[in-house]
Design an enzyme around this catalytic site. Structure first.
Site, PDB file in Angstrom:
ATOM      1  N   ASP A 241      25.727  53.571  11.413  1.00 32.70           N
ATOM      2  CA  ASP A 241      26.690  54.257  10.895  1.00 32.70           C
ATOM      3  C   ASP A 241      27.942  53.986  11.360  1.00 32.70           C
ATOM      4  O   ASP A 241      28.249  54.042  12.615  1.00 32.70           O
ATOM      5  CB  ASP A 241      26.269  55.683  11.402  1.00 32.70           C
ATOM      6  CG  ASP A 241      27.152  56.770  10.869  1.00 32.70           C
ATOM      7  OD1 ASP A 241      28.287  56.316  10.347  1.00 32.70           O
ATOM      8  OD2 ASP A 241      26.711  57.911  10.887  1.00 32.70           O
ATOM      9  N   HIS A 331      21.296  68.005  10.190  1.00 37.96           N
ATOM     10  CA  HIS A 331      22.963  67.917   9.843  1.00 37.96           C
ATOM     11  C   HIS A 331      23.165  68.275   8.576  1.00 37.96           C
ATOM     12  O   HIS A 331      22.338  68.571   7.891  1.00 37.96           O
ATOM     13  CB  HIS A 331      23.194  66.588  10.398  1.00 37.96           C
ATOM     14  CG  HIS A 331      22.719  65.580   9.680  1.00 37.96           C
ATOM     15  ND1 HIS A 331      23.045  65.123   8.530  1.00 37.96           N
ATOM     16  CD2 HIS A 331      21.786  64.426   9.932  1.00 37.96           C
ATOM     17  CE1 HIS A 331      22.325  64.265   8.216  1.00 37.96           C
ATOM     18  NE2 HIS A 331      21.698  63.643   9.133  1.00 37.96           N
ATOM     19  N   HIS A 335      30.680  65.480   4.563  1.00 37.72           N
ATOM     20  CA  HIS A 335      31.705  66.408   4.888  1.00 37.72           C
ATOM     21  C   HIS A 335      32.989  65.665   4.347  1.00 37.72           C
ATOM     22  O   HIS A 335      32.888  64.637   3.484  1.00 37.72           O
ATOM     23  CB  HIS A 335      31.919  65.901   6.525  1.00 37.72           C
ATOM     24  CG  HIS A 335      31.784  64.502   6.818  1.00 37.72           C
ATOM     25  ND1 HIS A 335      32.576  63.585   6.729  1.00 37.72           N
ATOM     26  CD2 HIS A 335      30.585  64.168   7.364  1.00 37.72           C
ATOM     27  CE1 HIS A 335      32.203  62.590   7.278  1.00 37.72           C
ATOM     28  NE2 HIS A 335      30.815  62.621   7.602  1.00 37.72           N
ATOM     29  N   HIS A 342      35.919  63.324   9.630  1.00 42.78           N
ATOM     30  CA  HIS A 342      35.377  64.525   9.310  1.00 42.78           C
ATOM     31  C   HIS A 342      37.052  65.313   9.061  1.00 42.78           C
ATOM     32  O   HIS A 342      37.667  65.878   9.862  1.00 42.78           O
ATOM     33  CB  HIS A 342      34.863  65.334  10.488  1.00 42.78           C
ATOM     34  CG  HIS A 342      33.627  64.746  10.914  1.00 42.78           C
ATOM     35  ND1 HIS A 342      32.933  64.629  12.275  1.00 42.78           N
ATOM     36  CD2 HIS A 342      32.724  63.831  10.211  1.00 42.78           C
ATOM     37  CE1 HIS A 342      31.905  63.810  12.234  1.00 42.78           C
ATOM     38  NE2 HIS A 342      31.818  63.365  10.956  1.00 42.78           N
ATOM     39  N   GLU A 368      25.149  61.813   2.802  1.00 40.21           N
ATOM     40  CA  GLU A 368      24.481  61.362   3.726  1.00 40.21           C
ATOM     41  C   GLU A 368      23.396  62.159   4.414  1.00 40.21           C
ATOM     42  O   GLU A 368      23.237  62.556   5.582  1.00 40.21           O
ATOM     43  CB  GLU A 368      25.483  61.104   5.099  1.00 40.21           C
ATOM     44  CG  GLU A 368      26.123  62.342   5.603  1.00 40.21           C
ATOM     45  CD  GLU A 368      27.029  61.971   6.935  1.00 40.21           C
ATOM     46  OE1 GLU A 368      26.450  61.591   7.855  1.00 40.21           O
ATOM     47  OE2 GLU A 368      28.155  62.490   6.804  1.00 40.21           O
ATOM     48  N   ARG A 390      18.892  57.273   7.786  1.00 40.99           N
ATOM     49  CA  ARG A 390      19.899  58.061   7.076  1.00 40.99           C
ATOM     50  C   ARG A 390      20.680  56.872   6.222  1.00 40.99           C
ATOM     51  O   ARG A 390      20.880  55.754   6.568  1.00 40.99           O
ATOM     52  CB  ARG A 390      21.071  58.589   8.072  1.00 40.99           C
ATOM     53  CG  ARG A 390      22.434  59.016   7.527  1.00 40.99           C
ATOM     54  CD  ARG A 390      23.366  60.089   8.421  1.00 40.99           C
ATOM     55  NE  ARG A 390      23.825  59.246   9.373  1.00 40.99           N
ATOM     56  CZ  ARG A 390      23.377  59.218  10.758  1.00 40.99           C
ATOM     57  NH1 ARG A 390      22.245  59.861  11.003  1.00 40.99           N
ATOM     58  NH2 ARG A 390      24.100  58.492  11.774  1.00 40.99           N
TER      59      ARG A 390
HETATM   60  N1  GLY Z   1      29.631  59.065  11.603  1.00 45.05           N
HETATM   61  C1  GLY Z   1      29.860  60.216  11.676  1.00 45.05           C
HETATM   62  C2  GLY Z   1      29.449  60.979  10.269  1.00 45.05           C
HETATM   63  O1  GLY Z   1      28.719  60.453   9.779  1.00 45.05           O
HETATM   64  O2  GLY Z   1      29.690  61.946  10.173  1.00 45.05           O
HETATM   65 MN    MN Z   2      28.832  58.230   9.263  1.00 47.09          MN
HETATM   66 MN    MN Z   3      29.685  60.778   7.867  1.00 44.49          MN
END
Ligand code: GLY
Ligand code: MN
Ligand code: MN
Length: 426
Positions: A241, A331, A335, A342, A368, A390
């Site tokens: 990521d 999660h 976003h 974010h 995601e 992910r």
């Molecule tokens: N890497 C932080 C996110 O995916 O929100």
């Molecule tokens: Mn990310």
């Molecule tokens: Mn993200």
């Protein structure tokens, strides 16, 4: 802004990393959005009543000795000439100017609890004003957090911002492709991190837009794993990521792929569930739908996937009601993204968080979904233990759908395998 109001927007400050060294400076996103001024320790004053000079910058003054040690400054002159402030003054004058700026205003836009030093100056001014002199005009009676305005502005990207986000997405995608072409058993996660960051900077990014998550095997089941120091094993998956920051705009991509270039059957089974959710939630990210609608869709689809894989047992409806899915999907499905990974902007359109924001053209979001099955989870089928997956893309909402900013990097498992086949065997 309200009638008879004024806004005070501070820049970021340098932050100590240890003893007398600082973290690399990063401008405050709101300040940057409004001013484009790149230096620390500045304050922007926005005063719509002042028709001749609505925009003033208070900045660090020129100082040959300081500039020799710590770098060039635009100074008061540069703030006007280069950065187009109507007026500029030394930041050292700001506290003294405060009565002149604020007296007689009904409303002050200022975000308390972000900049402690400036908070103290403003509180001192306000408490000083309680001892009233008969002829002194009143201080502002209302204080509003300006992010209620800047958040809305930043949420809806302009055409120029979309162009910068496309570049951030493109560089991030190419960095992931670069990693897929290099990864092999025996490499350390840290080597993958460094080769991606070097690649991003080589392509013009300032660096990463958040700390990279490079998790091999079971490390992929830790959502914000940033230790990035384990050896990658043959037969494991690697979750990366990582995103580039380009002119302060963020990319944010996750890909999960086999260290040795070939998915196992069990890895594919979990992967295909997550990929299907990604594709459906991406399709869903368009006008007519809402942010919470998308979150609920991801929960429904992933719960069905968990039932199919045998991770959960029971009826989907009950499992959703009991939030049983949170054991493996804990999660949000995405976003806002922009100057911050974010990004700013509210997810609900009312104070009670009842009405979810509808998607509208110009909004930028990640998609995601993920599934995380820890190695020590005795209740999961043995073949799935230690698999964390992910997959994440960035999209901009358009009139009829969205543009995917990051789909250059493969996520179809066969495409990933084909790309990895081309790795050098050295
Ligand atoms: N890497 C932080 C996110 O995916 O929100
Ligand atoms: Mn990310
Ligand atoms: Mn993200």
């Amino acid at each position: 802004m309200e009638e008879n109001s004024i806004a005070i927007i501070p820049a970021a400050h340098e932050v100590t990393r240890s003893y007398d060294t600082e973290f690399k400076f990063r401008q405050d996103s709101d300040f940057w959005y409004l001013t484009g001024f790149p230096e620390p320790d500045a304050v922007a004053v926005i005063d719509p009543q002042n028709k001749k000079a609505p925009y003033t910058l208070y900045v660090r003054p020129r100082d040959p000795m300081m500039e020799t040690w710590f770098g060039r400054r635009a100074g008061v002159e540069g703030a006007v000439k280069k950065y187009k402030a109507d007026k500029a003054f030394s930041i050292e004058k700001f506290e003294n100017d405060m009565p002149k700026l604020l007296h007689g205003r009904d409303v002050l836009y200022y975000r308390f609890a972000s900049d402690n030093a400036l908070d103290q100056q403003i509180l001192k001014y306000l408490s000083g004003q309680r001892v009233r002199r008969i002829k002194t005009p009143y201080p502002p009676h209302t204080i509003i957090d300006p992010t209620i305005i800047t958040g809305e502005m930043r949420l809806h990207k302009t055409a120029d911002e979309v162009e910068l986000m496309k570049i951030a997405g493109q560089i991030s995608a190419e960095a992931h492709i670069h990693a897929m072409k290099k990864v092999k058993p025996g490499m350390n996660e840290a080597q993958v991190e460094s080769l991606m960051e070097a690649f991003m900077r080589d392509k013009g990014a300032s660096g990463v837009s958040y700390n990279s998550i490079i998790g091999g095997g079971d490390n992929a089941t830790i959502l914000h794993y940033v230790e990035n120091n384990a050896v990658l094993k043959d037969g494991d998956l690697l979750l990366i990521d990582a995103g580039a920051e380009y002119q302060l705009y963020a990319g944010d991509i996750t890909r999960t792929f086999p260290v040795n270039g070939k998915f196992t059957q069990a890895q594919r089974e979990v992967y295909d569930v997550v990929l299907d959710v990604l594709l459906k939630c991406t399709e869903y990210t368009r006008p007519g739908n809402t942010v919470m609608g998308r979150q609920n869709l991801s929960i429904e689809l992933l719960t069905e996937g968990m039932l199919k894989l045998g991770l959960l047992k029971g009826k989907a409806e009950d499992l959703i009601k009991k939030k049983a899915y949170m054991k493996y999907y804990m999660h949000g499905v995405g976003h806002y993204i922009g100057l911050d990974v974010h990004d700013a902007g509210r997810y609900f359109t009312d104070q009670g968080s009842k009405n979810s924001r509808p998607f509208a053209p110009g909004m930028a979001l990640t998609v995601e979904p993920g599934l995380y099955i820890p190695a020590n989870d005795k209740s999961a089928p043995a073949k799935y233990r230690g698999i964390g997956i992910r997959i994440e893309d960035d999209v901009i909402v358009t009139e009829n759908g969205n543009i995917n900013l990051t789909d250059k990097v493969p996520k179809d498992p066969e495409e990933i395998e084909a790309l990895m086949q081309k790795r050098s065997r050295k």
